[in-house]
Design a protein around this motif. Structure first.
Motif, PDB file in Angstrom:
ATOM      1  N   SER A  37      29.719  49.531  45.493  1.00 50.68           N
ATOM      2  CA  SER A  37      30.147  49.892  46.839  1.00 50.68           C
ATOM      3  C   SER A  37      31.088  48.851  47.433  1.00 50.68           C
ATOM      4  N   LEU A  38      30.781  47.577  47.196  1.00 50.09           N
ATOM      5  CA  LEU A  38      31.551  46.494  47.817  1.00 50.09           C
ATOM      6  C   LEU A  38      32.772  46.092  47.002  1.00 50.09           C
ATOM      7  N   TYR A  39      32.646  46.121  45.665  1.00 47.22           N
ATOM      8  CA  TYR A  39      33.715  45.588  44.810  1.00 47.22           C
ATOM      9  C   TYR A  39      34.341  46.624  43.866  1.00 47.22           C
ATOM     10  N   ASN A  40      33.751  47.806  43.785  1.00 42.23           N
ATOM     11  CA  ASN A  40      34.234  48.851  42.883  1.00 42.23           C
ATOM     12  C   ASN A  40      34.193  48.395  41.423  1.00 42.23           C
ATOM     13  N   ILE A  41      33.138  47.671  41.073  1.00 40.17           N
ATOM     14  CA  ILE A  41      32.934  47.283  39.678  1.00 40.17           C
ATOM     15  C   ILE A  41      31.438  47.226  39.405  1.00 40.17           C
ATOM     16  N   SER A  42      31.072  47.566  38.177  1.00 41.92           N
ATOM     17  CA  SER A  42      29.667  47.629  37.792  1.00 41.92           C
ATOM     18  C   SER A  42      29.372  46.612  36.693  1.00 41.92           C
ATOM     19  N   GLU A  43      28.099  46.289  36.534  1.00 40.03           N
ATOM     20  CA  GLU A  43      27.694  45.410  35.428  1.00 40.03           C
ATOM     21  C   GLU A  43      27.971  46.070  34.080  1.00 40.03           C
ATOM     22  N   ASN A  44      28.181  47.390  34.087  1.00 40.75           N
ATOM     23  CA  ASN A  44      28.506  48.105  32.850  1.00 40.75           C
ATOM     24  C   ASN A  44      29.993  48.014  32.485  1.00 40.75           C
ATOM     25  N   ASP A  45      30.792  47.462  33.409  1.00 37.22           N
ATOM     26  CA  ASP A  45      32.233  47.360  33.169  1.00 37.22           C
ATOM     27  C   ASP A  45      32.629  46.033  32.538  1.00 37.22           C
ATOM     28  N   VAL A  46      31.771  45.026  32.661  1.00 40.21           N
ATOM     29  CA  VAL A  46      32.096  43.677  32.187  1.00 40.21           C
ATOM     30  C   VAL A  46      30.941  43.145  31.343  1.00 40.21           C
ATOM     31  N   HIS A  47      31.286  42.575  30.204  1.00 41.96           N
ATOM     32  CA  HIS A  47      30.285  41.932  29.356  1.00 41.96           C
ATOM     33  C   HIS A  47      30.689  40.479  29.163  1.00 41.96           C
ATOM     34  N   PHE A  48      29.824  39.568  29.604  1.00 41.49           N
ATOM     35  CA  PHE A  48      30.103  38.141  29.483  1.00 41.49           C
ATOM     36  C   PHE A  48      29.555  37.642  28.142  1.00 41.49           C
ATOM     37  N   GLY A 340      37.576  45.665  41.593  1.00 41.42           N
ATOM     38  CA  GLY A 340      37.275  46.240  40.288  1.00 41.42           C
ATOM     39  C   GLY A 340      38.415  47.071  39.739  1.00 41.42           C
ATOM     40  N   GLY A 341      39.003  47.890  40.596  1.00 43.63           N
ATOM     41  CA  GLY A 341      40.098  48.743  40.165  1.00 43.63           C
ATOM     42  C   GLY A 341      41.287  47.947  39.656  1.00 43.63           C
ATOM     43  N   PHE A 342      41.616  46.867  40.371  1.00 40.41           N
ATOM     44  CA  PHE A 342      42.776  46.064  39.979  1.00 40.41           C
ATOM     45  C   PHE A 342      42.558  45.393  38.632  1.00 40.41           C
TER      46      PHE A 342
END
Length: 354
Positions: A37-48, A340-342
């Motif tokens: 909601s706040l950043y338009n990114i999920s933990e499923n979009d990034v893997h560290f 997130g989108g950018f």
């Protein structure tokens, strides 16, 4: 999914933490739904990842300003050397209105809001000012406010503008002195355009007010946020700011102290059309977004013809095309200019180049 290696220590100075890390540097109570909601990114979009060879990109966790001011440039350069050996591109960024001088590293992308495109290497990339969704925050809706295509366009602005020649002279002297310090190596900051930005903004507004081919909807403030000092006053002036956008077709977007405009992104988030005065700005995703189609593009040399530019752009659009453009700009902001989108857009593009 983007695989990132965070190379180096993340220090507790949130302003200087790489933007893509911030959604994941939250307390345990922060949910993934809140992150979306706040950043338009999920933990499923990034893997560290922990191993550099497993990463798509190596991430320098703190800003270049931080490494310079904290005398940690050697640490940053060591990380860059390791990434170069592993043939990995490094993501880095700068904060603030003014850039700082750093060496030109070939394997490094430098994200930044501000700067002059003509003065910078291609490795320096425009980054949006990430703003909270005003439609959700102020108007409590996921949509946007449509407007009909009227014969005369309405151009809005709410904020500070100073037509004082004395103030302009002070700004110019201040910038000139800063540029001299930069050239002499007495300052870490980069040289800036010799320009009074407050006077430029006032001149643009005055030019629009003098023409009959647009309708102006301007609210002048003598101070930032109208001098609001309490939460109630700040809420009131913020709502007035966005209501001004809501009630306009186009919104004047001129650079501030730094060579970028936060209002530009706020305008797109509201589903409105920026009147963008280009002072050699560093726009994000310039290779993929047709900016001259999405905004009224006014080069600095054409600033005295801003009314003509707006009127011609408006006249070129049919009623349906105008309404479609409002919807497109709102979608463009949500999909490519949120945090997130950018980063998903730009890193996907970078990955495809490999």
């Amino acid at each position: 999914m983007i695989k990132l290696l965070v190379a180096g220590e993340v220090y507790p100075k949130r302003q200087h933490i790489f933007p893509l890390l911030k959604p994941f540097e939250k307390s345990g109570a922060f949910t993934d739904a809140q992150r979306m909601s706040l950043y338009n990114i999920s933990e499923n979009d990034v893997h560290f990842v922990e191993v550099m060879q497993d990463a798509d990109f190596v991430l320098l966790p703190m800003s270049w300003n931080f490494y310079r001011s904290e005398n940690k440039m050697a640490t940053a350069k060591q990380i860059l050397a390791q990434a170069n050996t592993a043939n990995k591109k490094v993501l880095s960024f700068m904060v603030g209105d003014f850039g700082i001088d750093i060496p030109d590293f070939e394997n490094v992308i430098v994200f930044r809001h501000s700067g002059n495109r003509a003065w910078l290497p291609e490795t320096h990339v425009g980054m949006p000012a990430f703003v909270e969704d005003p439609m959700q925050k102020i108007f409590k809706t996921e949509g946007y406010f449509n407007r009909a295509h009227n014969q005369t366009p309405v151009v809005g602005f709410c904020g500070q503008a100073n037509a004082s020649m004395l103030n302009a002279a002070k700004e110019l002297l201040h910038t000139a002195a800063r540029n001299v310090r930069s050239k002499l190596g007495m300052s870490r900051g980069q040289a800036q355009q010799l320009l009074s930005t407050s006077y430029l903004r006032a001149a643009i507004l005055r030019t629009l007010e003098k023409t009959s081919i647009v309708t102006t909807n301007f609210i002048y403030r003598k101070q930032y946020r109208a001098g609001a000092t309490t939460p109630e006053m700040r809420a009131k002036t913020t709502r007035e700011f966005y209501e001004n956008m809501r009630d306009s077709d186009y919104v004047v977007c001129v650079r501030g102290a730094g060579n970028f405009s936060v209002r530009f992104y706020e305008t797109l988030a509201m589903g409105r059309i920026p009147v963008f005065v280009n002072t050699d700005c560093l726009l994000p995703l310039a290779e993929t977004i047709p900016w001259k189609k999405q905004v009224v593009w006014v080069d600095y040399k054409d600033r005295n013809r801003v009314g003509e530019k707006v009127a011609a752009f408006h006249e070129s659009l049919s009623a349906q095309q105008f309404e479609d453009l409002l919807a497109e700009n709102r979608a463009l902001w949500k999909e490519k200019l949120t945090l997130g989108g950018f980063f998903q857009s730009v890193l996907s593009s970078e990955s495809n180049r490999k």
